[in-house]
Motif scaffolding. Structure first.
Motif, PDB file in Angstrom:
ATOM      1  N   THR A   1       1.592  10.565  -8.035  1.00 52.12           N
ATOM      2  CA  THR A   1       1.666   9.381  -7.162  1.00 52.12           C
ATOM      3  C   THR A   1       1.595   9.707  -5.757  1.00 52.12           C
ATOM      4  O   THR A   1       2.016  10.863  -5.347  1.00 52.12           O
ATOM      5  CB  THR A   1       3.111   8.606  -7.415  1.00 52.12           C
ATOM      6  OG1 THR A   1       2.964   8.226  -8.840  1.00 52.12           O
ATOM      7  CG2 THR A   1       3.380   7.457  -6.652  1.00 52.12           C
ATOM      8  N   CYS A   2       1.067   8.760  -4.906  1.00 52.46           N
ATOM      9  CA  CYS A   2       1.166   9.042  -3.521  1.00 52.46           C
ATOM     10  C   CYS A   2       1.843   7.833  -2.989  1.00 52.46           C
ATOM     11  O   CYS A   2       1.935   6.665  -3.250  1.00 52.46           O
ATOM     12  CB  CYS A   2      -0.171   8.768  -3.064  1.00 52.46           C
ATOM     13  SG  CYS A   2      -0.364   9.005  -1.343  1.00 52.46           S
ATOM     14  N   TYR A   3       3.233   8.184  -2.491  1.00 50.54           N
ATOM     15  CA  TYR A   3       4.108   7.221  -1.770  1.00 50.54           C
ATOM     16  C   TYR A   3       4.127   7.453  -0.291  1.00 50.54           C
ATOM     17  O   TYR A   3       4.442   8.145   0.261  1.00 50.54           O
ATOM     18  CB  TYR A   3       5.369   7.058  -2.620  1.00 50.54           C
ATOM     19  CG  TYR A   3       6.393   6.237  -1.895  1.00 50.54           C
ATOM     20  CD1 TYR A   3       6.225   4.914  -2.664  1.00 50.54           C
ATOM     21  CD2 TYR A   3       7.504   6.586  -1.101  1.00 50.54           C
ATOM     22  CE1 TYR A   3       6.912   3.869  -2.014  1.00 50.54           C
ATOM     23  CE2 TYR A   3       8.191   5.413  -0.740  1.00 50.54           C
ATOM     24  CZ  TYR A   3       8.144   4.039  -1.384  1.00 50.54           C
ATOM     25  OH  TYR A   3       8.754   2.974  -0.830  1.00 50.54           O
ATOM     26  N   GLN A   4       3.772   6.251   0.242  1.00 47.29           N
ATOM     27  CA  GLN A   4       3.963   6.331   1.941  1.00 47.29           C
ATOM     28  C   GLN A   4       3.067   7.367   2.534  1.00 47.29           C
ATOM     29  O   GLN A   4       3.382   8.027   3.379  1.00 47.29           O
ATOM     30  CB  GLN A   4       5.353   6.262   2.396  1.00 47.29           C
ATOM     31  CG  GLN A   4       5.987   4.976   2.129  1.00 47.29           C
ATOM     32  CD  GLN A   4       7.300   4.880   2.701  1.00 47.29           C
ATOM     33  OE1 GLN A   4       7.913   6.043   2.699  1.00 47.29           O
ATOM     34  NE2 GLN A   4       7.946   3.659   2.833  1.00 47.29           N
ATOM     35  N   GLY A   5       1.868   7.819   1.636  1.00 50.11           N
ATOM     36  CA  GLY A   5       1.085   8.863   2.336  1.00 50.11           C
ATOM     37  C   GLY A   5       1.165  10.110   1.885  1.00 50.11           C
ATOM     38  O   GLY A   5       0.645  11.192   2.147  1.00 50.11           O
ATOM     39  N   ARG A   6       2.262  10.323   1.251  1.00 56.51           N
ATOM     40  CA  ARG A   6       2.918  11.775   0.554  1.00 56.51           C
ATOM     41  C   ARG A   6       2.533  11.668  -0.928  1.00 56.51           C
ATOM     42  O   ARG A   6       3.194  10.913  -1.822  1.00 56.51           O
ATOM     43  CB  ARG A   6       4.109  11.998   0.843  1.00 56.51           C
ATOM     44  CG  ARG A   6       4.578  12.055   2.542  1.00 56.51           C
ATOM     45  CD  ARG A   6       5.919  12.352   2.607  1.00 56.51           C
ATOM     46  NE  ARG A   6       6.970  11.432   2.171  1.00 56.51           N
ATOM     47  CZ  ARG A   6       7.142  10.357   2.972  1.00 56.51           C
ATOM     48  NH1 ARG A   6       6.868  10.209   4.064  1.00 56.51           N
ATOM     49  NH2 ARG A   6       8.206   9.484   2.121  1.00 56.51           N
ATOM     50  N   THR A   7       1.787  12.755  -1.212  1.00 51.02           N
ATOM     51  CA  THR A   7       1.556  12.872  -2.865  1.00 51.02           C
ATOM     52  C   THR A   7       2.474  13.982  -3.403  1.00 51.02           C
ATOM     53  O   THR A   7       2.894  14.483  -2.728  1.00 51.02           O
ATOM     54  CB  THR A   7       0.116  13.611  -2.926  1.00 51.02           C
ATOM     55  OG1 THR A   7      -0.791  12.888  -2.440  1.00 51.02           O
ATOM     56  CG2 THR A   7      -0.157  13.745  -4.416  1.00 51.02           C
ATOM     57  N   SER A   8       3.028  13.310  -4.621  1.00 57.77           N
ATOM     58  CA  SER A   8       4.110  13.825  -5.159  1.00 57.77           C
ATOM     59  C   SER A   8       3.513  14.967  -6.352  1.00 57.77           C
ATOM     60  O   SER A   8       2.389  14.844  -6.574  1.00 57.77           O
ATOM     61  CB  SER A   8       5.010  12.687  -5.748  1.00 57.77           C
ATOM     62  OG  SER A   8       4.329  12.255  -6.964  1.00 57.77           O
ATOM     63  N   ASP A   9       4.571  15.740  -6.856  1.00 55.34           N
ATOM     64  CA  ASP A   9       4.202  16.542  -7.975  1.00 55.34           C
ATOM     65  C   ASP A   9       4.006  15.379  -9.134  1.00 55.34           C
ATOM     66  O   ASP A   9       4.339  14.454  -8.997  1.00 55.34           O
ATOM     67  CB  ASP A   9       5.070  17.580  -8.507  1.00 55.34           C
ATOM     68  CG  ASP A   9       5.221  18.703  -7.357  1.00 55.34           C
ATOM     69  OD1 ASP A   9       4.053  18.776  -6.529  1.00 55.34           O
ATOM     70  OD2 ASP A   9       6.448  19.192  -7.202  1.00 55.34           O
ATOM     71  N   ILE A  10       3.431  15.849 -10.293  1.00 55.14           N
ATOM     72  CA  ILE A  10       3.213  15.160 -11.628  1.00 55.14           C
ATOM     73  C   ILE A  10       4.502  15.097 -12.150  1.00 55.14           C
ATOM     74  O   ILE A  10       5.390  15.782 -12.151  1.00 55.14           O
ATOM     75  CB  ILE A  10       2.432  15.906 -12.398  1.00 55.14           C
ATOM     76  CG1 ILE A  10       0.912  15.904 -12.018  1.00 55.14           C
ATOM     77  CG2 ILE A  10       2.430  15.047 -13.914  1.00 55.14           C
ATOM     78  CD1 ILE A  10       0.054  16.734 -12.955  1.00 55.14           C
ATOM     79  N   GLY A  11       4.988  13.653 -12.211  1.00 54.68           N
ATOM     80  CA  GLY A  11       6.287  13.359 -12.744  1.00 54.68           C
ATOM     81  C   GLY A  11       6.091  12.845 -13.997  1.00 54.68           C
ATOM     82  O   GLY A  11       5.177  12.267 -14.483  1.00 54.68           O
ATOM     83  N   ARG A  12       7.163  13.189 -14.906  1.00 54.85           N
ATOM     84  CA  ARG A  12       7.231  12.864 -16.351  1.00 54.85           C
ATOM     85  C   ARG A  12       8.674  12.201 -16.415  1.00 54.85           C
ATOM     86  O   ARG A  12       9.604  12.650 -16.064  1.00 54.85           O
ATOM     87  CB  ARG A  12       7.226  14.076 -17.301  1.00 54.85           C
ATOM     88  CG  ARG A  12       5.655  14.524 -17.250  1.00 54.85           C
ATOM     89  CD  ARG A  12       5.573  15.624 -18.277  1.00 54.85           C
ATOM     90  NE  ARG A  12       6.704  15.637 -19.496  1.00 54.85           N
ATOM     91  CZ  ARG A  12       6.453  15.382 -20.775  1.00 54.85           C
ATOM     92  NH1 ARG A  12       5.311  14.976 -21.197  1.00 54.85           N
ATOM     93  NH2 ARG A  12       7.468  15.709 -21.429  1.00 54.85           N
TER      94      ARG A  12
ATOM     95  N   GLY B   1       0.771  -1.207  -0.062  1.00 54.91           N
ATOM     96  CA  GLY B   1      -0.095   0.107   0.090  1.00 54.91           C
ATOM     97  C   GLY B   1       0.856   1.190  -0.037  1.00 54.91           C
ATOM     98  O   GLY B   1       0.350   2.465   0.121  1.00 54.91           O
ATOM     99  N   ASP B   2       2.168   1.048   0.131  1.00 57.82           N
ATOM    100  CA  ASP B   2       3.099   2.334   0.005  1.00 57.82           C
ATOM    101  C   ASP B   2       2.803   3.142  -1.280  1.00 57.82           C
ATOM    102  O   ASP B   2       3.125   4.523  -1.309  1.00 57.82           O
ATOM    103  CB  ASP B   2       4.576   1.762   0.164  1.00 57.82           C
ATOM    104  CG  ASP B   2       5.028   1.352   1.433  1.00 57.82           C
ATOM    105  OD1 ASP B   2       4.203   1.770   2.477  1.00 57.82           O
ATOM    106  OD2 ASP B   2       5.941   0.857   1.775  1.00 57.82           O
ATOM    107  N   LEU B   3       2.536   2.363  -2.644  1.00 58.04           N
ATOM    108  CA  LEU B   3       2.493   3.092  -3.608  1.00 58.04           C
ATOM    109  C   LEU B   3       1.186   3.266  -4.329  1.00 58.04           C
ATOM    110  O   LEU B   3       0.538   1.915  -4.356  1.00 58.04           O
ATOM    111  CB  LEU B   3       3.417   2.615  -4.870  1.00 58.04           C
ATOM    112  CG  LEU B   3       3.659   3.025  -6.062  1.00 58.04           C
ATOM    113  CD1 LEU B   3       4.054   4.739  -5.998  1.00 58.04           C
ATOM    114  CD2 LEU B   3       4.503   2.317  -6.964  1.00 58.04           C
ATOM    115  N   VAL B   4       0.789   4.370  -4.578  1.00 59.82           N
ATOM    116  CA  VAL B   4      -0.730   4.440  -5.097  1.00 59.82           C
ATOM    117  C   VAL B   4      -0.597   5.565  -6.206  1.00 59.82           C
ATOM    118  O   VAL B   4      -0.032   6.474  -6.134  1.00 59.82           O
ATOM    119  CB  VAL B   4      -1.836   4.836  -4.148  1.00 59.82           C
ATOM    120  CG1 VAL B   4      -3.132   5.124  -4.956  1.00 59.82           C
ATOM    121  CG2 VAL B   4      -1.720   3.658  -2.967  1.00 59.82           C
TER     122      VAL B   4
END
Length: 131
Positions: free
Chosen positions: A91-102, A60-63
């Motif tokens: 992406t949300c990794y370990q509960g933290r949403t990241s910026d959009i990645g390319r 569940g770490d990566l969504v």
């Protein structure tokens, strides 16, 4: 030497099915499509085995909130193919949403009996100026 009929379409379908499985966190589909000795290389150079790649979802770490793979180019070499495309994700990794990645994603697909499987994926960050 010609390529078997439908090879490019089948490889493109494999890449798009991979992207959908990644977006959905579908570990059953990913487990089936990744070769047993799969190696994933992240945008910062870290390496993940097949088990580690799948465990990010299982834990569940990566969504993925959004995930697409476009601009696909395919080159074949007998029983091996290289698929290159642009992966865009939020992406949300370990509960933290990241910026959009390319990322420029390069996949190595290998024939395994009567089907193709992914042996490796390598991600490289795309800067805004990269073409």
């Amino acid at each position: 030497m010609g390529q078997p009929e439908g090879m490019y379409e089948h490889l493109q379908e494999l890449g798009l099915a991979w992207a959908e499985a990644e977006r959905a966190g579908d570990t059953a589909t990913l487990d089936d499509m990744l070769a047993d000795d799969f190696l994933g290389i992240g945008p910062l150079g870290f390496m993940l085995s097949k088990r580690q790649w799948l465990d990010r979802y299982r834990s569940g770490d990566l969504v993925h909130l959004k995930f697409s793979w476009e601009g696909i180019r395919i080159r074949t070499y007998g029983s091996m193919a290289i698929l290159i495309g642009i992966q865009t994700e939020e992406t949300c990794y370990q509960g933290r949403t990241s910026d959009i990645g390319r990322f420029r994603s390069t996949m190595v697909a290998v024939e395994d009996g009567d089907r193709w499987r992914l042996a490796s994926i390598h991600l490289s960050n795309l800067d805004e100026w990269a073409g």
